[in-house]
Design an enzyme around this catalytic site. Structure first.
Site: not given
Ligand code: NAD
Length: 310
Positions: A66, A178, A103, A253
């Site tokens: 995250p 980004k 990100t 964020k």
């Molecule tokens: P999300 O919250 O769905 O996924 C994050 C995952 O990380 C969760 O499943 C969580 O359990 C896991 N996690 C956290 N700490 C952990 C650890 N210590 N060990 C193992 N797993 C751990 O978030 P997302 O939507 O998948 O986004 C992830 C990243 O990508 C973020 O930085 C976000 O800003 C970026 N992003 C998201 C999107 C989108 O459309 N969702 C698009 C572009 C970029």
């Protein structure tokens, strides 16, 4: 076949890991959430008991977390609790390539990258754009910061998950690009929501208005590919009660990161600041786990209030 470790199987990481399996790679995965692990197993990934096991015997490791604190905790061992104290860099042999697709703030990306370099581990920051749909279809845009040679080494694996691969510059440059992108995304999503709400209040059909603006000078990604109005676009989060997609809290964020960057650069960002305030206001109304396109409800609430007052 590359042996890949993948940590963080959320909305984005889950489908990205699945695409690596589809491309014939061996993918060892870990996430704190058991349901995410189960989905990854169903997609052909190899589940592991913890992050350390996930990165063992791998040529390349990807993290999709995250925020910066999760990335620093995972790779440097900062923090405490279930997400803290992993210090995974220490578990990797020299020469391993680490790709962080989260990100995060530039300072965290640089700290992890420099710590990796001091151990002979290659690191690139490689945040993505394209949303869950892009992650699922394997059409993401990767925006990479780091050594050109490391970017080239990562290219074949990134190409299994994305269509557009950019080298933005040195370590941290991927995050800077980004943040600029996501600040613009927040601005055009809020603007699109505002324009749609205005037209609907004046009696227009949101789908008809979207088609008109989509063929006119107001066209943009939020309107055309991620329409915030429920029912206009079958596959958009708006048409499934804003579930899945890009959580409002993650957009908040990213806008915070963009503001910090602007302060560092002494750059005026009045539109970004306004967008940040709008998304903060929306997140405070909750729940902030819904997709960020639900910002349209800020405008739709006003519509309902006006109807009641009338
Ligand atoms: P999300 O919250 O769905 O996924 C994050 C995952 O990380 C969760 O499943 C969580 O359990 C896991 N996690 C956290 N700490 C952990 C650890 N210590 N060990 C193992 N797993 C751990 O978030 P997302 O939507 O998948 O986004 C992830 C990243 O990508 C973020 O930085 C976000 O800003 C970026 N992003 C998201 C999107 C989108 O459309 N969702 C698009 C572009 C970029």
């Amino acid at each position: 076949m590359t042996r890949i470790g993948f940590i963080g199987l959320g909305n984005m990481g889950g489908p990205m890991a699945a695409n690596l399996v589809r491309a014939g790679h061996r993918v060892q995965v870990f996430d704190l959430v058991p349901e995410s692990l189960s989905r990854a197993i169903a997609a052909g990934c190899i589940a592991t008991a913890d992050a350390r096991e996930a990165v063992s015997d791998c040529d390349l490791v990807i993290s999709m977390m995250p925020a910066g604190e999760h990335v620093r905790s995972l790779w440097l061992g900062e923090g405490s609790g279930e997400q803290g104290g992993q210090d995974l860099l220490a578990a990797l042999p020299a020469g391993t390539l680490v790709i962080d697709c989260s990100t995060i703030d530039v300072a965290s990306a640089r700290r992890v990258g420099e710590a990796a370099k001091s151990r002979g581990i290659r690191f690139i920051d490689a945040p993505v754009s394209g949303g869950v749909a892009g992650a699922t279809a394997g059409t993401l845009t990767f925006i990479v910061g780091g050594e050109a040679a490391d970017f080239e080494a990562a290219r074949p694996v990134l190409a299994c998950m994305g269509q557009n691969l950019f080298h933005a510059g040195a370590l941290g440059a991927g995050q800077i690009a980004k943040m600029c992108n996501n600040m613009l995304l927040a601005i055009h999503m809020a603007g699109t929501a505002e324009a749609l709400a205005l037209g609907v209040k004046e009696g227009l059909d949101p789908a008809v208005l979207s088609t008109i603006m989509g063929k006119s000078s107001g066209n943009n990604w939020s309107l055309e590919r991620y329409n915030p109005w429920p029912g206009v676009m079958e596959n958009a989060p708006a048409s499934r009660n804003y579930q899945g997609g890009f959580m409002t809290r993650l957009m908040v964020k990213d806008l915070g990161l963009a503001m910090a960057l602007a302060e560092h650069a002494h750059s005026a960002v009045p539109m970004g600041a306004l967008a940040r305030n709008l998304f903060n206001l929306h997140a405070a109304k909750g729940p902030d786990t819904r997709d960020f396109s639900s910002i349209v409800e800020l405008y739709r609430d006003a519509e309902l209030d006006q109807t009641k007052a009338g």
